[in-house]
Design a protein around this motif. Structure first.
Motif, mmCIF file in Angstrom:
data_model
loop_
_atom_site.group_PDB
_atom_site.id
_atom_site.type_symbol
_atom_site.label_atom_id
_atom_site.label_comp_id
_atom_site.label_asym_id
_atom_site.label_seq_id
_atom_site.Cartn_x
_atom_site.Cartn_y
_atom_site.Cartn_z
ATOM 1 N N ASP A 93 0.630 -1.033 -0.059
ATOM 2 C CA ASP A 93 -0.086 0.002 -0.081
ATOM 3 C C ASP A 93 1.059 1.077 0.074
ATOM 4 O O ASP A 93 0.332 2.428 0.554
ATOM 5 N N GLY A 94 2.061 1.022 -0.318
ATOM 6 C CA GLY A 94 3.134 2.297 -0.361
ATOM 7 C C GLY A 94 2.468 3.283 -1.177
ATOM 8 O O GLY A 94 1.860 3.236 -2.262
ATOM 9 N N ASP A 95 3.175 4.459 -0.781
ATOM 10 C CA ASP A 95 2.879 5.809 -1.789
ATOM 11 C C ASP A 95 3.644 5.833 -2.809
ATOM 12 O O ASP A 95 3.532 6.736 -3.839
ATOM 13 N N ILE A 96 4.776 5.303 -2.962
ATOM 14 C CA ILE A 96 5.667 5.219 -3.956
ATOM 15 C C ILE A 96 5.893 3.759 -4.633
ATOM 16 O O ILE A 96 6.299 2.993 -3.636
ATOM 17 N N THR A 97 6.068 3.675 -5.871
ATOM 18 C CA THR A 97 6.107 2.271 -6.507
ATOM 19 C C THR A 97 7.641 2.224 -7.125
ATOM 20 O O THR A 97 8.102 3.014 -7.845
ATOM 21 N N LEU A 98 8.290 1.100 -6.750
ATOM 22 C CA LEU A 98 9.570 0.954 -7.381
ATOM 23 C C LEU A 98 9.617 -0.399 -8.181
ATOM 24 O O LEU A 98 9.194 -1.533 -7.643
ATOM 25 N N VAL A 99 9.769 -0.214 -9.367
ATOM 26 C CA VAL A 99 9.733 -1.462 -10.301
ATOM 27 C C VAL A 99 11.173 -1.737 -10.556
ATOM 28 O O VAL A 99 12.129 -1.173 -11.309
#
Length: 250
Positions: A93-99
């Motif tokens: 549910d994080g506000d920043i996504t790291l792919v």
């Protein structure tokens, strides 16, 4: 008394004249030769101007590439962040996504493991998505099929165990070694191996490869941090600074 050669006087007059006088198409051969000679002389006497011009060109090129990468992320956002099949970890549910596009046989992917772990631990509000992108040969493809099949058969936790084990493993990758890893983790080894060559696993890997191609990703690791494409290995400190900056701007 200072004396100037005729060509130099011509060039100086041209430089002092209105802009339209510098139209080379309207110069005669003597004027054009004098103008070119003055430019050459100036550049030879001031070579730092060439370096400055190259620096500006490189900066403009880098800015153009960055803008193109932002557009690629925006255009492919749904497939990047919500493909429905890639493993999701960190804080879902994080506000920043790291792919991360990664390959198990990639040395820099292995080097990035503690850096990514540090980012997730120190921030605590980052969603991580792993994209299996095996580009370094048959061993890479076999490892990726094993990981994807594990995710489908045994779920997220088992995938994470396999993912970590494959990144730590330094021996030859084959059926024997993969079975050993699976059995050591207490997984349904036979079922995983039955799933590895399936059309479903092939489709997932194909979709990720097609996405990478659309985004001009040719190496691993490659990261997408929220709206930004990051090509190559980055230390945790740099990623954490970028995360903070994105939050501030958001």
């Amino acid at each position: 008394m200072i004396r100037f050669a005729a060509p130099a006087l011509t060039a100086m007059a041209l430089l002092a004249a209105p802009a339209q006088a510098l139209d080379l198409s309207n110069m005669n051969e003597d004027e054009r030769s004098a103008f070119r000679a003055e430019i050459r002389s100036y550049l030879l006497e001031n070579p730092e101007v060439i370096i400055e011009a190259i620096d500006i060109l490189e900066q403009q090129r880098a800015e153009a590439e960055a803008q193109a990468d932002y557009a690629l992320v925006a255009h492919n956002a749904d497939e990047l962040f919500n493909d429905g099949y890639s493993w999701v970890g960190g804080n879902p549910d994080g506000d920043i996504t790291l792919v991360e596009f990664m390959d198990y046989r990639c040395g820099y992917c292995r080097k990035a493991v503690p850096e990514v772990a540090k980012v997730l631990k120190e921030d605590g509000n980052i969603r991580l998505i792993i994209k299996e992108y095996p580009i370094l040969g048959e061993a890479s493809v076999l490892s990726a099929r094993f990981a994807v099949a594990t995710l489908k058969v045994a779920g997220n936790d088992a995938y994470k165990q396999v993912h970590d084990a494959l990144l730590e493993y330094s021996g030859e990758v084959n059926e024997v070694s993969l079975r050993r890893i699976s059995e050591g983790l207490g997984l349904e080894t036979d079922k995983i191996f039955e799933t590895m060559p399936s059309a479903e696993v092939t489709e997932d890997l194909t979709r990720t490869a097609q996405l990478a191609q659309r985004m001009n990703i040719s190496g691993t690791p490659t990261f997408v941090l929220d709206d930004e494409l990051l090509r190559g290995y980055l230390p945790a400190e740099q990623m954490l600074i970028m995360v903070d900056d994105k939050r501030d701007k958001g």
